[in-house]
Scaffold this active site. Sequence first.
Site, short mmCIF file in Angstrom:
data_model
loop_
_atom_site.label_atom_id
_atom_site.label_comp_id
_atom_site.label_asym_id
_atom_site.label_seq_id
_atom_site.Cartn_x
_atom_site.Cartn_y
_atom_site.Cartn_z
N ASP A 47 0.85 -1.20 0.00
CA ASP A 47 0.00 0.00 0.00
C ASP A 47 0.89 1.25 0.00
O ASP A 47 1.69 1.45 0.90
CB ASP A 47 -0.88 0.00 1.26
CG ASP A 47 -1.79 1.22 1.33
OD1 ASP A 47 -2.96 1.09 0.94
OD2 ASP A 47 -1.33 2.30 1.76
N TYR A 52 3.38 9.63 -0.09
CA TYR A 52 4.49 8.98 0.61
C TYR A 52 5.85 9.18 -0.08
O TYR A 52 6.88 8.87 0.49
CB TYR A 52 4.24 7.48 0.80
CG TYR A 52 2.93 7.11 1.43
CD1 TYR A 52 2.16 8.05 2.11
CD2 TYR A 52 2.44 5.81 1.35
CE1 TYR A 52 0.94 7.71 2.68
CE2 TYR A 52 1.23 5.46 1.93
CZ TYR A 52 0.48 6.41 2.58
OH TYR A 52 -0.73 6.06 3.14
N LYS A 81 -2.61 5.96 -4.17
CA LYS A 81 -3.68 6.93 -3.89
C LYS A 81 -3.36 8.28 -4.49
O LYS A 81 -2.20 8.69 -4.53
CB LYS A 81 -3.85 7.11 -2.37
CG LYS A 81 -3.89 5.82 -1.58
CD LYS A 81 -3.98 6.05 -0.08
CE LYS A 81 -3.68 4.78 0.68
NZ LYS A 81 -2.25 4.56 0.90
N HIS A 114 -7.30 9.75 -1.83
CA HIS A 114 -6.70 9.72 -0.50
C HIS A 114 -7.52 10.50 0.53
O HIS A 114 -7.49 10.22 1.72
CB HIS A 114 -5.28 10.31 -0.57
CG HIS A 114 -4.35 9.80 0.46
ND1 HIS A 114 -3.00 9.70 0.28
CD2 HIS A 114 -4.56 9.33 1.72
CE1 HIS A 114 -2.42 9.21 1.37
NE2 HIS A 114 -3.35 8.98 2.26
#
Length: 320
Positions: A47, A52, A81, A114
């Site tokens: 994930d 990130y 996302k 997200h």
Amino acid sequence: MSSKVPIFTLSNGVRMPSVGLGTWQMTGDEGKTVIRNAILAGYRHIDTATLYQNEDQIGDALAELFAEGVVKRDDLFITTKAFCHEVAPDVIEEALRNSLKRLRLDYVDLYLAHIPAATRECGSHRTDVKVEDIWKGLEKLYSLGLTKSIGVSNFNESQIERIVKIQKVPIHVSQLELHLYLPQKAHREICKKHSIIITAYATLGSPGRMSVIGADGKPLFESTKNIPNELNDKNVKALAQKYNKTPVQILLRATVDMGIVVIPKTTNPERMKENINLFDFSISKAEVNLLEAHERSKPERLFWWPNVSEHPEDPFAAER
């Protein structure tokens, strides 16, 4: 797919491993090494998210593992996302294509919005984009085959109900903060009603959050510092002792037993094995209920997403 990990089937028939690796805060060379270690430890579900900033490293690690014949693309379930500045329907296709380039993949298995609040690149709020618009953008990506399934992250119950009214493709997955002290029972009811699989984040109380520093140089999550950690919960500790497992394993196993996908994050290879080695014991329904019964007078949310406060689609407006 790793044989021991139960597989959940989404409403469109796509198969999703119930334990994945969360990759928030994993960047640089470490990110690449961690992915490699995870796949070798049996993880088949990764994930990530644009936010990130590790899609490149994940892509590099996967390309190497494919080239070495360790795994095939079909063996894996990859989620990414679109962040606030990418969720609007006029930019989301480009966002996913950019993610795919970084991941070095032709498709992802799951693409999530997200957060339900659209912003511009600079962070200013876009009030012209509603959750219904975000969903239509995701449906287009699904029809193009760029993602095998689509879903939402951090959406509240009424936002999900609004999508259900207009959807042509159903919501396959809802990802949100969910743990013992934030059990999300209303959300679980809605998802059950609409055959939506839930992915929980912060199942272990997200201890890593305390290392995040905000723009002002202070810890971003300072206000949540004194929230008690479920790993110290007396019922969790009692079950850990009974089954000779760690409190981490008890919390993850109980969550999977509720039909919820977990994506614990760790960079430690031993912890990684511990987080997936959950299926050589079983907790009784009564014991899961005992954990569930541990109601707090006030559920303890850890993630408040201050960047969308005051946005017309702020999912936590009622709680702030």
